[in-house]
Design an enzyme around this catalytic site. Structure first.
Site, short mmCIF file in Angstrom:
data_model
loop_
_atom_site.label_atom_id
_atom_site.label_comp_id
_atom_site.label_asym_id
_atom_site.label_seq_id
_atom_site.Cartn_x
_atom_site.Cartn_y
_atom_site.Cartn_z
N ASN A 17 12.52 -2.21 1.93
CA ASN A 17 11.18 -2.67 2.32
C ASN A 17 10.95 -2.69 3.83
O ASN A 17 9.84 -2.92 4.28
CB ASN A 17 10.93 -4.08 1.78
CG ASN A 17 10.75 -4.07 0.28
OD1 ASN A 17 10.33 -3.05 -0.29
ND2 ASN A 17 11.10 -5.15 -0.37
N LYS A 19 10.77 -1.19 7.73
CA LYS A 19 10.23 0.02 8.33
C LYS A 19 11.36 0.92 8.83
O LYS A 19 12.37 0.43 9.31
CB LYS A 19 9.35 -0.37 9.51
CG LYS A 19 8.78 0.77 10.31
CD LYS A 19 7.86 0.24 11.38
CE LYS A 19 7.58 1.28 12.45
NZ LYS A 19 6.81 2.40 11.90
N LYS A 21 12.21 4.26 7.18
CA LYS A 21 12.75 5.24 6.23
C LYS A 21 12.34 6.66 6.59
O LYS A 21 13.19 7.55 6.74
CB LYS A 21 12.30 4.88 4.80
CG LYS A 21 12.75 3.48 4.38
CD LYS A 21 12.15 3.04 3.07
CE LYS A 21 10.68 2.72 3.15
NZ LYS A 21 10.38 1.50 3.94
N THR A 22 11.04 6.85 6.72
CA THR A 22 10.56 8.20 7.07
C THR A 22 11.02 8.56 8.48
O THR A 22 11.44 9.69 8.74
CB THR A 22 9.02 8.26 6.94
OG1 THR A 22 8.68 8.06 5.57
CG2 THR A 22 8.48 9.61 7.38
N THR A 23 10.97 7.57 9.37
CA THR A 23 11.41 7.82 10.75
C THR A 23 12.87 8.27 10.79
O THR A 23 13.22 9.16 11.57
CB THR A 23 11.25 6.53 11.59
OG1 THR A 23 10.00 5.95 11.30
CG2 THR A 23 11.34 6.82 13.07
N ARG A 31 17.70 16.13 14.67
CA ARG A 31 19.10 16.37 15.01
C ARG A 31 19.57 17.72 14.47
O ARG A 31 20.21 18.50 15.17
CB ARG A 31 19.95 15.24 14.42
CG ARG A 31 21.43 15.43 14.65
CD ARG A 31 22.20 14.22 14.18
NE ARG A 31 22.05 13.10 15.10
CZ ARG A 31 22.43 11.85 14.83
NH1 ARG A 31 22.93 11.55 13.66
NH2 ARG A 31 22.30 10.91 15.73
N PHE A 72 -3.27 12.24 -5.66
CA PHE A 72 -2.84 11.11 -6.49
C PHE A 72 -3.89 10.00 -6.50
O PHE A 72 -4.44 9.64 -5.46
CB PHE A 72 -1.51 10.54 -6.00
CG PHE A 72 -0.35 11.44 -6.28
CD1 PHE A 72 0.18 11.53 -7.56
CD2 PHE A 72 0.20 12.22 -5.28
CE1 PHE A 72 1.25 12.38 -7.83
CE2 PHE A 72 1.26 13.07 -5.54
CZ PHE A 72 1.78 13.15 -6.82
N TRP A 74 -3.41 6.98 -8.53
CA TRP A 74 -2.74 5.71 -8.75
C TRP A 74 -3.58 4.76 -9.60
O TRP A 74 -3.46 3.56 -9.50
CB TRP A 74 -2.36 5.03 -7.42
CG TRP A 74 -1.65 5.95 -6.50
CD1 TRP A 74 -2.16 6.54 -5.38
CD2 TRP A 74 -0.29 6.41 -6.61
NE1 TRP A 74 -1.22 7.33 -4.80
CE2 TRP A 74 -0.07 7.28 -5.52
CE3 TRP A 74 0.74 6.17 -7.52
CZ2 TRP A 74 1.15 7.91 -5.32
CZ3 TRP A 74 1.97 6.81 -7.31
CH2 TRP A 74 2.15 7.66 -6.23
N GLU A 109 9.01 10.23 0.50
CA GLU A 109 8.34 9.33 -0.48
C GLU A 109 8.55 9.75 -1.93
O GLU A 109 7.81 9.30 -2.81
CB GLU A 109 6.84 9.17 -0.19
CG GLU A 109 6.45 8.88 1.27
CD GLU A 109 7.03 7.58 1.85
OE1 GLU A 109 7.57 6.78 1.07
OE2 GLU A 109 6.97 7.40 3.07
P1 ATP Z 1 8.06 4.72 8.95
O1 ATP Z 1 7.18 5.88 8.52
O2 ATP Z 1 7.46 3.98 10.10
O3 ATP Z 1 9.48 5.12 9.16
P2 ATP Z 1 8.69 3.77 6.33
O4 ATP Z 1 8.79 5.18 5.91
O5 ATP Z 1 9.93 2.95 6.29
O6 ATP Z 1 8.05 3.66 7.78
P3 ATP Z 1 6.76 3.34 4.22
O7 ATP Z 1 7.21 2.50 3.08
O8 ATP Z 1 6.71 4.82 4.02
O9 ATP Z 1 7.62 2.97 5.50
O10 ATP Z 1 5.38 2.76 4.70
C1 ATP Z 1 4.35 3.53 5.20
C2 ATP Z 1 3.59 2.82 6.30
O11 ATP Z 1 3.74 1.41 6.27
C3 ATP Z 1 4.07 3.22 7.69
O12 ATP Z 1 2.93 3.35 8.49
C4 ATP Z 1 4.91 2.08 8.16
O13 ATP Z 1 4.90 1.94 9.54
C5 ATP Z 1 4.30 0.91 7.48
N1 ATP Z 1 5.33 -0.09 7.13
C6 ATP Z 1 6.63 0.14 6.89
N2 ATP Z 1 7.29 -0.99 6.58
C7 ATP Z 1 6.37 -1.97 6.62
C8 ATP Z 1 6.41 -3.38 6.39
N3 ATP Z 1 7.54 -3.99 6.06
N4 ATP Z 1 5.26 -4.08 6.51
C9 ATP Z 1 4.11 -3.47 6.83
N5 ATP Z 1 4.00 -2.14 7.06
C10 ATP Z 1 5.11 -1.39 6.96
MG MG Z 2 7.83 6.40 4.61
#
Ligand code: ATP
Ligand code: MG
Length: 178
Positions: A17, A19, A21-23, A31, A72, A74, A109
């Site tokens: 949960n 932040k 994952k995508t980053t 890399r 999608f 949903w 995702e």
């Molecule tokens: P990022 O893309 O920043 O690496 P993520 O891939 O971990 O984040 P996702 O679950 O894909 O996060 O969420 C998509 C969006 O929600 C992104 O814009 C991210 O910044 C934001 N986000 C991620 N985690 C949280 C959180 N715990 N609370 C609120 N917003 C979040």
């Molecule tokens: Mg993501």
């Protein structure tokens, strides 16, 4: 003794949960690009990438980004259409995995698609298992299924400790969120 190492394709999962994952997946792509590896990033959910990374990644000829199903809905009463799109998207992912032109494929995702039950997990696990042995695959998204976690080589769970969105109702900041 000199050891010649053949590349071992890894299955990598970024979930949780918090932040990042995508980053993390994008960082890994960056890399790999530095080694001249060819990377394909498949976007399962529209809007999960921001303009920042799209503009930046355009500068790397090694990296290609491809959005998959974007329609999608949903909606509980319209899951059939979502499922159809998920299958079409997955078909494309499988073709790309088998193509042999990529060193790394990011399935951004995909966990969301799986956790909504839009794709049969068995089908996905079978395709991942039968991919080329030197292909790295990175799967991101919250709620990774336990069965995927069980077979992955590298799993990191991003743990939410604090996020400005919740704690300060702070608007998304350039370079951080988009
Ligand atoms: P990022 O893309 O920043 O690496 P993520 O891939 O971990 O984040 P996702 O679950 O894909 O996060 O969420 C998509 C969006 O929600 C992104 O814009 C991210 O910044 C934001 N986000 C991620 N985690 C949280 C959180 N715990 N609370 C609120 N917003 C979040
Ligand atoms: Mg993501």
């Amino acid at each position: 003794m000199q050891v010649t190492m053949a590349r071992q394709g890894l299955l990598i999962v970024f979930t949780g949960n918090g932040k990042g994952k995508t980053t993390a997946a994008l960082g890994m792509a960056l890399r790999a690009a530095g080694h001249g590896m060819r990377i394909l990033i498949l976007q399962f959910i529209k809007g999960s990438w921001r303009y920042g990374e799209l503009n930046a990644l355009e500068r790397f000829p090694e990296i290609r980004i491809k959005p998959l199903g974007s329609g999608f809905t949903w909606k509980k009463d319209n899951l059939d259409e979502d499922r159809r799109l998920a299958h079409l998207g997955w078909q494309e992912a499988v073709e790309e995995m088998q193509r042999g032109t990529w060193d790394m494929i990011v399935l951004d995702e995909l966990n969301i698609i799986l956790s909504y039950g839009l794709l049969p997990l068995d089908t996905v696990l079978t395709a991942l298992r039968s991919r080329p042995s030197d292909l790295h695959v990175v799967v991101t998204g919250r709620n990774a299924p336990a069965e995927l976690i069980a077979v992955a080589d590298l799993v990191t769970e991003m743990q939410l400790i604090r996020h400005p969105y919740h704690d300060q109702q702070l608007k998304a900041q350039q370079g951080i969120e988009f």
